[in-house]
Design a protein around this motif. Sequence first.
Motif, PDB file in Angstrom:
ATOM      1  N   ILE A   1     -29.180  -4.656 -42.853  1.00 46.25           N
ATOM      2  CA  ILE A   1     -28.017  -5.104 -42.108  1.00 46.25           C
ATOM      3  C   ILE A   1     -28.033  -4.434 -40.747  1.00 46.25           C
ATOM      4  O   ILE A   1     -28.212  -3.231 -40.646  1.00 46.25           O
ATOM      5  CB  ILE A   1     -26.717  -4.725 -42.854  1.00 46.25           C
ATOM      6  CG1 ILE A   1     -26.687  -5.420 -44.209  1.00 46.25           C
ATOM      7  CG2 ILE A   1     -25.493  -5.083 -42.026  1.00 46.25           C
ATOM      8  CD1 ILE A   1     -25.715  -4.795 -45.167  1.00 46.25           C
ATOM      9  N   THR A   2     -27.850  -5.229 -39.709  1.00 49.11           N
ATOM     10  CA  THR A   2     -27.771  -4.675 -38.375  1.00 49.11           C
ATOM     11  C   THR A   2     -26.315  -4.389 -38.050  1.00 49.11           C
ATOM     12  O   THR A   2     -25.509  -5.309 -37.983  1.00 49.11           O
ATOM     13  CB  THR A   2     -28.343  -5.660 -37.339  1.00 49.11           C
ATOM     14  OG1 THR A   2     -29.647  -6.044 -37.772  1.00 49.11           O
ATOM     15  CG2 THR A   2     -28.431  -5.015 -35.979  1.00 49.11           C
ATOM     16  N   MET A   3     -25.994  -3.113 -37.894  1.00 52.48           N
ATOM     17  CA  MET A   3     -24.624  -2.737 -37.582  1.00 52.48           C
ATOM     18  C   MET A   3     -24.460  -2.653 -36.070  1.00 52.48           C
ATOM     19  O   MET A   3     -25.320  -2.125 -35.376  1.00 52.48           O
ATOM     20  CB  MET A   3     -24.278  -1.382 -38.200  1.00 52.48           C
ATOM     21  CG  MET A   3     -24.108  -1.424 -39.708  1.00 52.48           C
ATOM     22  SD  MET A   3     -22.619  -2.341 -40.212  1.00 52.48           S
ATOM     23  CE  MET A   3     -22.621  -1.976 -41.974  1.00 52.48           C
ATOM     24  N   LYS A   4     -23.353  -3.166 -35.599  1.00 54.10           N
ATOM     25  CA  LYS A   4     -23.008  -3.008 -34.196  1.00 54.10           C
ATOM     26  C   LYS A   4     -22.272  -1.683 -34.045  1.00 54.10           C
ATOM     27  O   LYS A   4     -22.347  -0.821 -34.899  1.00 54.10           O
ATOM     28  CB  LYS A   4     -22.166  -4.192 -33.734  1.00 54.10           C
ATOM     29  CG  LYS A   4     -22.952  -5.511 -33.759  1.00 54.10           C
ATOM     30  CD  LYS A   4     -22.096  -6.667 -33.296  1.00 54.10           C
ATOM     31  CE  LYS A   4     -22.860  -7.978 -33.380  1.00 54.10           C
ATOM     32  NZ  LYS A   4     -22.004  -9.151 -33.101  1.00 54.10           N
TER      33      LYS A   4
ATOM     34  N   CYS B   1     -16.805  -1.389 -38.648  1.00 50.02           N
ATOM     35  CA  CYS B   1     -17.969  -1.881 -37.940  1.00 50.02           C
ATOM     36  C   CYS B   1     -18.111  -3.370 -38.215  1.00 50.02           C
ATOM     37  O   CYS B   1     -17.686  -3.860 -39.263  1.00 50.02           O
ATOM     38  CB  CYS B   1     -19.200  -1.127 -38.444  1.00 50.02           C
ATOM     39  SG  CYS B   1     -20.642  -1.367 -37.426  1.00 50.02           S
TER      40      CYS B   1
ATOM     41  N   ASP C   1     -21.013  -6.376 -38.492  1.00 52.08           N
ATOM     42  CA  ASP C   1     -22.468  -6.556 -38.570  1.00 52.08           C
ATOM     43  C   ASP C   1     -22.907  -7.769 -37.756  1.00 52.08           C
ATOM     44  O   ASP C   1     -22.100  -8.421 -37.098  1.00 52.08           O
ATOM     45  CB  ASP C   1     -22.935  -6.625 -40.030  1.00 52.08           C
ATOM     46  CG  ASP C   1     -22.473  -7.881 -40.756  1.00 52.08           C
ATOM     47  OD1 ASP C   1     -22.051  -8.858 -40.100  1.00 52.08           O
ATOM     48  OD2 ASP C   1     -22.543  -7.892 -41.999  1.00 52.08           O
TER      49      ASP C   1
ATOM     50  N   TRP D   1     -17.047  -4.352 -41.880  1.00 52.04           N
ATOM     51  CA  TRP D   1     -17.339  -3.332 -42.875  1.00 52.04           C
ATOM     52  C   TRP D   1     -16.491  -2.109 -42.569  1.00 52.04           C
ATOM     53  O   TRP D   1     -16.157  -1.844 -41.410  1.00 52.04           O
ATOM     54  CB  TRP D   1     -18.816  -2.905 -42.802  1.00 52.04           C
ATOM     55  CG  TRP D   1     -19.783  -3.977 -43.183  1.00 52.04           C
ATOM     56  CD1 TRP D   1     -20.104  -5.091 -42.456  1.00 52.04           C
ATOM     57  CD2 TRP D   1     -20.580  -4.041 -44.364  1.00 52.04           C
ATOM     58  NE1 TRP D   1     -21.043  -5.832 -43.122  1.00 52.04           N
ATOM     59  CE2 TRP D   1     -21.350  -5.213 -44.300  1.00 52.04           C
ATOM     60  CE3 TRP D   1     -20.713  -3.191 -45.487  1.00 52.04           C
ATOM     61  CZ2 TRP D   1     -22.238  -5.568 -45.305  1.00 52.04           C
ATOM     62  CZ3 TRP D   1     -21.604  -3.563 -46.478  1.00 52.04           C
ATOM     63  CH2 TRP D   1     -22.354  -4.733 -46.386  1.00 52.04           C
TER      64      TRP D   1
ATOM     65  N   TRP E   1     -20.496   2.291 -47.193  1.00 56.14           N
ATOM     66  CA  TRP E   1     -19.958   1.171 -46.427  1.00 56.14           C
ATOM     67  C   TRP E   1     -19.530   0.075 -47.390  1.00 56.14           C
ATOM     68  O   TRP E   1     -20.233  -0.223 -48.352  1.00 56.14           O
ATOM     69  CB  TRP E   1     -21.011   0.606 -45.485  1.00 56.14           C
ATOM     70  CG  TRP E   1     -21.258   1.440 -44.274  1.00 56.14           C
ATOM     71  CD1 TRP E   1     -22.230   2.391 -44.113  1.00 56.14           C
ATOM     72  CD2 TRP E   1     -20.536   1.399 -43.044  1.00 56.14           C
ATOM     73  NE1 TRP E   1     -22.134   2.941 -42.862  1.00 56.14           N
ATOM     74  CE2 TRP E   1     -21.112   2.346 -42.186  1.00 56.14           C
ATOM     75  CE3 TRP E   1     -19.441   0.640 -42.591  1.00 56.14           C
ATOM     76  CZ2 TRP E   1     -20.630   2.556 -40.884  1.00 56.14           C
ATOM     77  CZ3 TRP E   1     -18.970   0.857 -41.312  1.00 56.14           C
ATOM     78  CH2 TRP E   1     -19.564   1.803 -40.471  1.00 56.14           C
TER      79      TRP E   1
ATOM     80  N   ARG F   1     -17.712  -3.962 -47.537  1.00 59.17           N
ATOM     81  CA  ARG F   1     -17.185  -5.132 -46.843  1.00 59.17           C
ATOM     82  C   ARG F   1     -15.667  -5.126 -46.960  1.00 59.17           C
ATOM     83  O   ARG F   1     -15.112  -4.635 -47.937  1.00 59.17           O
ATOM     84  CB  ARG F   1     -17.706  -6.420 -47.484  1.00 59.17           C
ATOM     85  CG  ARG F   1     -19.175  -6.685 -47.243  1.00 59.17           C
ATOM     86  CD  ARG F   1     -19.575  -7.981 -47.940  1.00 59.17           C
ATOM     87  NE  ARG F   1     -20.946  -8.333 -47.624  1.00 59.17           N
ATOM     88  CZ  ARG F   1     -22.002  -7.895 -48.289  1.00 59.17           C
ATOM     89  NH1 ARG F   1     -21.846  -7.078 -49.322  1.00 59.17           N
ATOM     90  NH2 ARG F   1     -23.209  -8.268 -47.941  1.00 59.17           N
TER      91      ARG F   1
END
Length: 73
Positions: free
Chosen positions: A2-5, A36, A38, A44, A60, A62
């Motif tokens: 998962i790419t977290m911002k 956060c 994603d 999340w 983490w 959802r």
Amino acid sequence: GITMKQEIELTDYLLGEVINHKSNDYLQNYYFTHKCVDGNGEIWYKAHANYTVSQTTSLWFREAEVSWFEEYE
């Protein structure tokens, strides 16, 4: 993966209960300290556990996995 911002620290930590019955943390209460988004736009929340496990990343969840406790003034 998962790419977290950007992680955002919450100004007021939120107390919540994990309601995903497939999770190892089902029915555990945590203070959630960060949120956060994603790459898919899903929100999340990061839990602050009272215990630490070495070599483990933060917990983490959802948004849909957490039931918030309302705070009454």
